[in-house]
Design an enzyme around this catalytic site. Structure first.
Site, PDB file in Angstrom:
ATOM      1  N   ASN A 163       5.477  -9.637  -7.490  1.00 58.91           N
ATOM      2  CA  ASN A 163       4.005  -9.523  -7.478  1.00 58.91           C
ATOM      3  C   ASN A 163       3.732  -8.168  -6.824  1.00 58.91           C
ATOM      4  OD1 ASN A 163       2.314 -12.538  -7.560  1.00 58.91           O
ATOM      5  ND2 ASN A 163       4.520 -12.557  -7.536  1.00 58.91           N
TER       6      ASN A 163
ATOM      7  N   GLU B 232       7.996 -14.195  -9.416  1.00 58.89           N
ATOM      8  CA  GLU B 232       7.964 -14.548  -7.985  1.00 58.89           C
ATOM      9  C   GLU B 232       6.732 -15.426  -7.735  1.00 58.89           C
ATOM     10  OE1 GLU B 232       6.618 -11.296  -5.555  1.00 58.89           O
ATOM     11  OE2 GLU B 232       7.528 -12.096  -3.719  1.00 58.89           O
TER      12      GLU B 232
ATOM     13  N   GLU C 213       3.238 -11.384   4.023  1.00 59.73           N
ATOM     14  CA  GLU C 213       4.506 -12.090   3.837  1.00 59.73           C
ATOM     15  C   GLU C 213       5.258 -12.249   5.155  1.00 59.73           C
ATOM     16  OE1 GLU C 213       5.607  -9.788  -0.131  1.00 59.73           O
ATOM     17  OE2 GLU C 213       6.711 -11.646   0.087  1.00 59.73           O
TER      18      GLU C 213
ATOM     19  N   CYS D   8      11.314  -9.364  -5.644  1.00 58.36           N
ATOM     20  CA  CYS D   8      10.280  -8.365  -5.430  1.00 58.36           C
ATOM     21  C   CYS D   8      10.709  -7.183  -4.571  1.00 58.36           C
ATOM     22  CB  CYS D   8       9.036  -9.039  -4.884  1.00 58.36           C
ATOM     23  SG  CYS D   8       7.587  -8.048  -5.225  1.00 58.36           S
TER      24      CYS D   8
ATOM     25  N   ASN E  75      10.122 -17.401   0.801  1.00 55.96           N
ATOM     26  CA  ASN E  75       9.762 -16.947  -0.544  1.00 55.96           C
ATOM     27  C   ASN E  75      11.066 -17.034  -1.334  1.00 55.96           C
ATOM     28  OD1 ASN E  75       9.116 -15.542  -2.850  1.00 55.96           O
ATOM     29  ND2 ASN E  75       7.947 -13.943  -1.780  1.00 55.96           N
TER      30      ASN E  75
ATOM     31  N   LYS F 191      14.059 -14.676  -0.247  1.00 55.06           N
ATOM     32  CA  LYS F 191      13.730 -13.249  -0.167  1.00 55.06           C
ATOM     33  C   LYS F 191      14.062 -12.687   1.212  1.00 55.06           C
ATOM     34  CE  LYS F 191       9.774 -10.177  -1.086  1.00 55.06           C
ATOM     35  NZ  LYS F 191       8.365 -10.215  -1.575  1.00 55.06           N
TER      36      LYS F 191
END
Ligand code: ING
Length: 310
Positions: free
Chosen positions: A197, A47, A146, A172, A110, A127
């Site tokens: 991550n 990622e 995020e 993730c 993302n 994401k």
């Protein structure tokens, strides 16, 4: 007849904040060449593989924030990776921060892409499940912003026919949600690719820290088994700009067994030859059409109707 695909899960060690894209792309190319040497058909990167995980920092300058994103994919700095993939005849998955101009505005996601052996993009995923918080938490040892820096990906969790099977992606935190695997499985997924991550400390829930590795594996092993899919999960590991992140890059069989796993917290290639036909028995064991009772699941039943594979 076995449908074999040899996969290189290319764990990334820490990336420094001042490391430029060209240096990082060169690191990725070195891993790609090693994967090719080991006979891989596909290399899976992590990622946000092109930069440090900047969501861990407070950034209140729009220009600086945008500098962590890719405006084109491939762009001038990433084109060498696509060219090398085509030259070697190896496919790849790459997670990156995507800056897009859509619907008349600038948007940030993302994202992850799946690229074929010809160096052409097959599909992209944004994401969906964004953890962390929107506001700065000055008392935390690091941020997880995020929700501030990315929009929620609006899906779908889709699959593509590629590499001799049906491939899907998530990113993730998506791997912690059971719906992720089920929606991919309703799309016939046989190989699920994930970058992550993951800090080994959650400031708000320190009691969970000792279980970081266990929780990481638990959700993926269950997802693989309950949905008859291979799972290849690739970490950005080690201490990156002061944030300690788990490794445990893993290749998980449809049985739920971890068949290969990283041992370090640096750049490390984990290689395994996966037989996509191993998914068949588990998809028959969990026969969605015959065995699920969605008509009795209550009001959301209609939303769980099967989606036909591509
Ligand atoms: N990171 C973490 C993840 O693996 C997290 C955040 C850690 C959420 C542990 C819940 C528990 O989901 C990212 N980038 O999503």
């Amino acid at each position: 007849m076995a449908r074999l695909i040899t996969i290189g899960a290319a764990q990334s060690g820490p990336i420094r904040r001042d490391e430029n894209r060209a240096t990082i792309v060169e690191r990725l190319i070195q891993q790609m060449r090693e994967a090719h040497r080991q006979g891989c058909d596909l290399i899976v990167y992590t990622e946000v593989a092109l930069t440090a995980f900047f969501s861990h920092w407070w950034i209140d300058n729009e220009e600086e924030l945008d500098s962590w994103f890719e405006r084109e994919m491939p762009g001038p700095e990433t084109q060498p990776l696509f060219d090398e993939a085509a030259r070697l005849g190896i496919g790849f998955h790459l997670g990156y921060a995507e800056l897009a101009f859509e619907e008349g505005r600038k948007r940030h996601f993302n994202s992850a892409i799946l690229v074929g052996k010809d160096g052409v993009i097959i599909g992209k995923f944004r994401k969906m499940h964004l953890p962390g918080h929107y506001e700065r938490r000055p008392n935390n040892p690091f941020q997880n912003l995020e929700k501030r820096y990315f929009e929620f990906g609006d899906g779908p969790l889709q699959t593509w026919r590629a590499f001799g099977g049906v491939v899907g992606m998530c990113i993730c935190n998506d791997r912690r949600w059971t719906e992720t695997y089920r929606l991919l499985a309703l799309g016939g997924v046989e190989l699920t690719l994930i970058g992550y991550n993951t800090p080994d400390h959650i400031p708000e829930y320190p009691q969970m820290d000792r279980l970081s590795n266990f929780h990481h594996q638990l959700c993926m092993q269950a997802g693989a088994y309950q949905n008859g899919t291979w799972v290849v999960a690739v970490g950005k590991a080690g201490v990156e700009e002061g944030v300690s992140q788990i490794g445990l890059t893993s290749i998980i069989a449809p049985s739920g067994e971890v068949v290969a796993q990283s041992k370090t917290l640096g750049d490390e290639l984990v290689v395994h030859t996966c037989d996509l036909d191993e998914t068949i028995a588990y998809k028959q064991l969990f026969d969605f059409a015959a065995n699920r009772r969605i008509q009795h699941y209550g009001p959301i039943a209609s939303q769980l109707a099967a989606i036909s594979p591509p």
